[in-house]
Design an enzyme around this catalytic site. Sequence first.
Site, PDB file in Angstrom:
ATOM      1  N   TYR A 107      -7.709   4.106  -8.746  1.00 52.07           N
ATOM      2  CA  TYR A 107      -6.652   5.581  -8.915  1.00 52.07           C
ATOM      3  C   TYR A 107      -5.456   5.613  -9.000  1.00 52.07           C
ATOM      4  O   TYR A 107      -5.055   5.935 -10.388  1.00 52.07           O
ATOM      5  CB  TYR A 107      -7.432   6.255  -7.448  1.00 52.07           C
ATOM      6  CG  TYR A 107      -6.645   7.702  -7.695  1.00 52.07           C
ATOM      7  CD1 TYR A 107      -7.729   8.612  -8.101  1.00 52.07           C
ATOM      8  CD2 TYR A 107      -5.624   7.513  -7.387  1.00 52.07           C
ATOM      9  CE1 TYR A 107      -7.313  10.099  -8.130  1.00 52.07           C
ATOM     10  CE2 TYR A 107      -5.242   9.513  -7.141  1.00 52.07           C
ATOM     11  CZ  TYR A 107      -6.220  10.690  -7.485  1.00 52.07           C
ATOM     12  OH  TYR A 107      -5.106  11.961  -8.331  1.00 52.07           O
TER      13      TYR A 107
ATOM     14  N   CYS B  84      39.944  19.607 -11.440  1.00 53.21           N
ATOM     15  CA  CYS B  84      40.495  21.110 -12.064  1.00 53.21           C
ATOM     16  C   CYS B  84      42.109  20.846 -12.231  1.00 53.21           C
ATOM     17  O   CYS B  84      43.088  22.128 -12.892  1.00 53.21           O
ATOM     18  CB  CYS B  84      40.825  22.238 -11.468  1.00 53.21           C
ATOM     19  SG  CYS B  84      41.378  22.593  -9.609  1.00 53.21           S
TER      20      CYS B  84
ATOM     21  N   ASP C  56      -8.493   3.601  -4.388  1.00 51.99           N
ATOM     22  CA  ASP C  56      -7.401   3.728  -4.411  1.00 51.99           C
ATOM     23  C   ASP C  56      -6.187   3.001  -5.809  1.00 51.99           C
ATOM     24  O   ASP C  56      -5.979   3.417  -5.793  1.00 51.99           O
ATOM     25  CB  ASP C  56      -6.031   3.803  -3.038  1.00 51.99           C
ATOM     26  CG  ASP C  56      -7.104   4.210  -1.811  1.00 51.99           C
ATOM     27  OD1 ASP C  56      -8.014   4.920  -2.473  1.00 51.99           O
ATOM     28  OD2 ASP C  56      -6.547   4.560  -0.794  1.00 51.99           O
TER      29      ASP C  56
ATOM     30  N   GLU D 232       5.659  12.195  16.117  1.00 55.97           N
ATOM     31  CA  GLU D 232       6.244  11.892  15.039  1.00 55.97           C
ATOM     32  C   GLU D 232       5.389  11.745  13.884  1.00 55.97           C
ATOM     33  O   GLU D 232       4.374  10.219  14.705  1.00 55.97           O
ATOM     34  CB  GLU D 232       6.988  10.676  15.928  1.00 55.97           C
ATOM     35  CG  GLU D 232       8.711  10.459  15.329  1.00 55.97           C
ATOM     36  CD  GLU D 232       9.463  11.791  15.242  1.00 55.97           C
ATOM     37  OE1 GLU D 232       9.379  12.668  16.152  1.00 55.97           O
ATOM     38  OE2 GLU D 232      10.226  11.599  14.458  1.00 55.97           O
TER      39      GLU D 232
ATOM     40  N   LYS E  73      12.330   5.493  20.064  1.00 52.14           N
ATOM     41  CA  LYS E  73      12.755   6.834  19.294  1.00 52.14           C
ATOM     42  C   LYS E  73      12.099   6.706  17.813  1.00 52.14           C
ATOM     43  O   LYS E  73      12.477   5.620  17.306  1.00 52.14           O
ATOM     44  CB  LYS E  73      13.816   6.991  19.330  1.00 52.14           C
ATOM     45  CG  LYS E  73      14.144   8.003  18.843  1.00 52.14           C
ATOM     46  CD  LYS E  73      16.337   8.948  19.028  1.00 52.14           C
ATOM     47  CE  LYS E  73      16.441  10.309  18.619  1.00 52.14           C
ATOM     48  NZ  LYS E  73      15.737  10.330  17.139  1.00 52.14           N
TER      49      LYS E  73
ATOM     50  N   GLU F 103      11.468   5.618  26.557  1.00 55.89           N
ATOM     51  CA  GLU F 103      10.033   5.334  24.706  1.00 55.89           C
ATOM     52  C   GLU F 103      10.960   5.229  24.187  1.00 55.89           C
ATOM     53  O   GLU F 103      12.113   5.408  24.040  1.00 55.89           O
ATOM     54  CB  GLU F 103       8.988   6.195  24.965  1.00 55.89           C
ATOM     55  CG  GLU F 103       9.144   7.908  24.644  1.00 55.89           C
ATOM     56  CD  GLU F 103       8.354   8.876  25.059  1.00 55.89           C
ATOM     57  OE1 GLU F 103       7.435   9.101  24.085  1.00 55.89           O
ATOM     58  OE2 GLU F 103       9.295   9.895  25.436  1.00 55.89           O
TER      59      GLU F 103
HETATM   60  S1  IVH Z   1      11.471  14.254  22.388  1.00 57.18           S
HETATM   61  C1  IVH Z   1      12.755  18.779  23.284  1.00 57.18           C
HETATM   62  N1  IVH Z   1      10.677  11.717  21.797  1.00 57.18           N
HETATM   63  O1  IVH Z   1      13.731  12.195  17.865  1.00 57.18           O
HETATM   64  C2  IVH Z   1      13.150  16.875  22.830  1.00 57.18           C
HETATM   65  N2  IVH Z   1      11.942  12.503  20.020  1.00 57.18           N
HETATM   66  O2  IVH Z   1      16.367  13.569  17.454  1.00 57.18           O
HETATM   67  C3  IVH Z   1      11.923  16.119  21.760  1.00 57.18           C
HETATM   68  N3  IVH Z   1      11.896  11.529  18.247  1.00 57.18           N
HETATM   69  O3  IVH Z   1      13.459  15.817  16.126  1.00 57.18           O
HETATM   70  C4  IVH Z   1      12.250  15.368  21.613  1.00 57.18           C
HETATM   71  N4  IVH Z   1      10.605   9.988  18.753  1.00 57.18           N
HETATM   72  O4  IVH Z   1      11.071  14.468  16.000  1.00 57.18           O
HETATM   73  C5  IVH Z   1      11.503  12.853  21.360  1.00 57.18           C
HETATM   74  N5  IVH Z   1       9.658   9.781  21.594  1.00 57.18           N
HETATM   75  C6  IVH Z   1      10.482  10.750  21.090  1.00 57.18           C
HETATM   76  C7  IVH Z   1      10.786  10.424  20.352  1.00 57.18           C
HETATM   77  C8  IVH Z   1      10.825  12.209  19.604  1.00 57.18           C
HETATM   78  C9  IVH Z   1      11.490  10.629  17.674  1.00 57.18           C
HETATM   79  C10 IVH Z   1      12.098  12.627  17.022  1.00 57.18           C
HETATM   80  C11 IVH Z   1      11.756  14.190  17.508  1.00 57.18           C
HETATM   81  C12 IVH Z   1      13.173  14.867  17.602  1.00 57.18           C
HETATM   82  C13 IVH Z   1      13.980  13.867  17.366  1.00 57.18           C
HETATM   83  C14 IVH Z   1      15.454  13.813  17.622  1.00 57.18           C
END
Ligand code: IVH
Length: 678
Positions: free
Chosen positions: A39, A412, A36, A179, A121, A119
Amino acid sequence: MALTEAEAANRLMRLAKEIARHNGLYHDNDAPEVSDAEYDALTRENAALEAQFPHLVRADSPSKLVGAPTTSALAKVTHARAMLSLDNAFADEEVAEFVARVRRFLNLAEDAPVALTAEPKIDGLSCSLRYENGVLVQAATRGDGAVGEDVTPNVRTIADIPERLTGIDIPQLFEIRGEVYMSKADFAALNARGEGERVFANPRNAAAGSLRQKDPGITRLRPLKFLAHGWGEASALPADSQYDVMRAIESWGLPVSNRLIRADSTAAILQHYRSIESARADLPFDIDGVVYKVDRLDWQARLGFVAKAPRWAIAHKFPAERAQTTLISIDIQVGRTGKLTPVARLEPVTVGGVVVTNATLHNKDEIARLGVRPGDRVSIQRAGDVIPQVLENLTPGVDRPAFVFPTTCPECQSDAVREEGEVDIRCTGGLICPAQRIERLKHFVSRGALDIEGLGDKTIVEFFGLGWLHSPADIFRLKTHRDELLTREGWKEKSVDNLLASIEAKRAPDPIKFLFGIGIRHVGAGTSKDLIRAFGSVERVAEVAQHEDAVAELSSVEGIGPVVAKALVDFFHEEHNRAAWDDLLGEVAPPPYVSNVKASAVTGKTIVFTGTLETMSRDEAKAQAEALGAKTAGSVSAKTDLVVAGPGAGSKLKKAAELGIEVIDEAGWAAIVTGTAA
Ligand code: IVH
């Protein structure tokens, strides 16, 4: 070592051939001959030479493949089930309120246990993976939630995502959602390599830029990962709880967060939040909060969703991050409605992994409140995707002249005034103000409105400067400038044709997006929807807004207040607005609104719920009625079509009897909802 022009041309020719050969070995034969890094060195040498000798860029240049965020090249995918977003909570109390709301909606006791999952985000971009008979057949980005982009070949290059599911109980059809992200370490390494001309601002941008590539060969070079967090369309479910379905998805071979838990109390999920928050800095990827979801799937189904977010889930966001820097200057931006917004230009500073150079100062009062002047040290904060804000002036004691807010529009020179009862200062130039015209055009083509691909902000400014665009209708006449456009730098046959094709594709735009795109004051996306639903078409809205008693008529629509009503009347009162509107409707024809509610025995009827409902809350009953195309009202009148009465219904029941209105009980209502009513 400087090359002569002839040497450069020769070298560029060789690089084009060589890189093309490596591409072929890599993608078609899966047998690369170079690493890589080697490249990358070739593509970088090519880019550097092209920068030095722009007139020698070849038609078959490899730079035309690399890093081109070819959004328009990706096909559209309509999601079988919408990809939703999440409501946010910041404080613990808001989480407790979320759980209380769930209980109320489901008509549960105040202390009834509600199992929830929790969990991290992940800060990536969501992606839906469609498996048929256990085989990956399609992958799509979220897009606007209803329509995303087809990224199937790109996703096939991600090692975390299996071609085939393995294990037991795999449904015939199953969409796994989760994700796509890039780890912090991989992001740092990618930026250090300086691949593809631009440096990404953060891992999420890098992941998005890498996934949304026309050439999956580029995606393959980017170290993307995946974590599943839910599902979309499914022919069957392997379990009846969020937690157990996630465990099944994991057993089929997809990664699921090792910090996914299920708990019975708010205290327990908040404890999990704290533990994730303290581990945040050490996690290998960026997260911006913790997501809680109601575990029972039958409850999720009853809870449903409001607008674009489910009632059964919430994102508990981490607090905003802060930093200190110097305020270099205060610029004034003129918005679509003439609003003058002061923007702080800052000495670049990193806040939560993102380099920040601008922050909003909101308005004149805010500058006065903060007492900030160019030259001051300031503290700023950034939360998620929102524009960073200036929080505090750290050097108020230093002797410096105060900032003087302009009294004329910087674009303007018209007077800039504050309307009574308003905080904002607005340019009074209206359509003579180029900034307002440009912003309106940008708004009209933006994603939430007509969503015309390839017509970005820069292009709008370019065409506006050429005198090709005055009002939205001109967009649909751009084809008359095709030949001239072809002579302009950066435009080729293909890009011009793509642009003109995406404009033509919007000749019958969604009426809600169209009305929103017009940019009438106070008519946002939600209001536009209410208006179109109530009146059925854009033409009807315009007609009603010009009636004698328009304000009253418009205000009678649910969701429309006198402020919106007046804004609509004012808009259509203006001769030049009517002319621009008619001109535009000569170019495009938004079709009438088609409702997607389920037709039923109660569609179009007005229902009153009274007495105690035993299996659900008032809110749930109301949501069910709306999903069937019915309206609900609080009191019984001659306009009422149906009364649903539970025990304890008193005066309303009596009134219904007097007026001869049909009355049913909760079981009768349930039969209508399930479609089993006689
Ligand atoms: S649940 C209907 N779980 O956050 C429920 N979303 O702000 C929708 N995301 O569009 C998603 N981690 O891209 C869920 N553990 C998680 C998540 C997660 C990241 C993102 C997802 C969603 C956005 C909403």
